[in-house]
Design a protein around this motif. Structure first.
Motif, short mmCIF file in Angstrom:
data_model
loop_
_atom_site.label_atom_id
_atom_site.label_comp_id
_atom_site.label_asym_id
_atom_site.label_seq_id
_atom_site.Cartn_x
_atom_site.Cartn_y
_atom_site.Cartn_z
N PHE A 267 -11.81 -4.64 -8.88
CA PHE A 267 -11.83 -5.74 -9.20
C PHE A 267 -11.98 -6.78 -8.34
O PHE A 267 -10.71 -7.48 -8.00
N GLN A 268 -13.11 -6.41 -7.78
CA GLN A 268 -13.65 -8.07 -6.65
C GLN A 268 -13.55 -9.03 -7.37
O GLN A 268 -13.66 -9.43 -9.03
N THR A 269 -13.33 -10.20 -6.78
CA THR A 269 -13.46 -11.64 -6.97
C THR A 269 -14.52 -11.66 -7.65
O THR A 269 -14.37 -12.98 -8.69
N LYS A 270 -15.25 -11.54 -7.35
CA LYS A 270 -16.74 -11.72 -8.09
C LYS A 270 -17.37 -11.85 -10.13
O LYS A 270 -17.21 -12.26 -10.32
N ARG A 271 -16.17 -10.43 -10.03
CA ARG A 271 -16.21 -10.52 -11.38
C ARG A 271 -15.13 -10.20 -12.34
O ARG A 271 -15.42 -10.58 -13.66
N THR A 272 -14.43 -10.73 -11.80
CA THR A 272 -12.85 -10.72 -12.01
C THR A 272 -12.60 -12.74 -12.48
O THR A 272 -11.94 -13.25 -13.00
N GLY A 273 -13.46 -13.34 -11.43
CA GLY A 273 -13.22 -15.04 -11.14
C GLY A 273 -12.00 -15.52 -10.98
O GLY A 273 -11.57 -16.85 -11.01
N LEU A 274 -10.76 -14.59 -10.42
CA LEU A 274 -10.26 -14.95 -9.80
C LEU A 274 -9.95 -14.93 -8.11
O LEU A 274 -11.12 -14.42 -7.64
N SER A 275 -9.34 -15.76 -7.51
CA SER A 275 -9.50 -15.98 -5.62
C SER A 275 -8.80 -14.42 -5.34
O SER A 275 -8.04 -14.05 -6.06
N SER A 276 -8.87 -14.43 -4.29
CA SER A 276 -8.72 -13.23 -3.25
C SER A 276 -6.89 -12.73 -3.96
O SER A 276 -6.57 -12.37 -3.65
N LYS A 277 -6.01 -14.19 -3.39
CA LYS A 277 -4.70 -14.12 -3.23
C LYS A 277 -4.47 -13.76 -5.01
O LYS A 277 -3.32 -12.93 -4.96
N GLN A 278 -5.31 -14.64 -5.51
CA GLN A 278 -4.80 -14.25 -8.07
C GLN A 278 -4.45 -13.09 -7.45
O GLN A 278 -4.28 -12.15 -8.52
N THR A 279 -6.04 -12.04 -6.92
CA THR A 279 -6.28 -11.18 -7.31
C THR A 279 -5.25 -10.14 -7.14
O THR A 279 -4.73 -9.35 -7.83
N VAL A 280 -4.79 -10.23 -5.86
CA VAL A 280 -4.08 -9.67 -5.52
C VAL A 280 -2.63 -9.02 -5.56
O VAL A 280 -1.33 -8.38 -6.20
N ASN A 281 -2.20 -10.88 -6.17
CA ASN A 281 -0.87 -11.02 -6.78
C ASN A 281 -0.66 -10.37 -7.55
O ASN A 281 0.18 -9.90 -8.66
N VAL A 282 -1.86 -10.33 -8.89
CA VAL A 282 -1.98 -9.92 -10.28
C VAL A 282 -1.89 -8.77 -10.22
O VAL A 282 -1.25 -8.35 -11.17
N LEU A 283 -2.62 -8.03 -8.96
CA LEU A 283 -2.34 -6.39 -9.14
C LEU A 283 -1.22 -5.64 -8.46
O LEU A 283 -0.94 -4.92 -9.19
N ALA A 284 -0.42 -5.90 -7.66
CA ALA A 284 0.79 -6.22 -7.70
C ALA A 284 1.82 -6.31 -9.08
O ALA A 284 2.70 -5.90 -8.55
N GLN A 285 1.90 -7.46 -9.26
CA GLN A 285 2.66 -7.37 -10.67
C GLN A 285 2.32 -6.35 -11.94
O GLN A 285 3.39 -5.26 -12.15
#
Length: 100
Positions: free
Chosen positions: A60-78
């Motif tokens: 789920f790279q940030t380029k593909r999801t459109g989320l920032s790195s921090k957002q990607t990490v937080n969403v994945l953790a949740q």
């Protein structure tokens, strides 16, 4: 006159071709991308094989999801907290996996 209308027709695909490169720089591209960071997508990967969080972040790279790195990490953790996958240590690395 028909030949001039054909020339217009041939010219109209060119501007649409020029507008095609523009959306990648626009904000509409991430929402229309193929990769969505959802509970369903994460569980699909974890059912296939055990993965580390690093492996999942690569999927789920940030380029593909459109989320920032921090957002990607937080969403994945949740999502991982909600899924509560089984854990397994392989070579001192924590792997998460789901059984069907």
């Amino acid at each position: 006159m028909e030949s001039s209308s054909t020339a217009i027709t041939t010219q109209s695909p060119a501007p649409s071709g020029k507008s095609t490169p523009q959306p990648p720089s626009g904000k509409s591209t991430p929402s229309s991308s193929d990769v969505q960071l959802t509970e369903e997508a994460v569980s699909r990967y974890l059912i296939q094989k055990p993965m580390t969080t690093k492996d999942l972040l690569k999927k789920f790279q940030t380029k593909r999801t459109g989320l920032s790195s921090k957002q990607t990490v937080n969403v994945l953790a949740q999502i991982l907290k909600r899924l509560n996958p089984e854990r397994k240590n392989v070579n001192n690395k924590m792997h998460f996996y789901l059984t069907e």
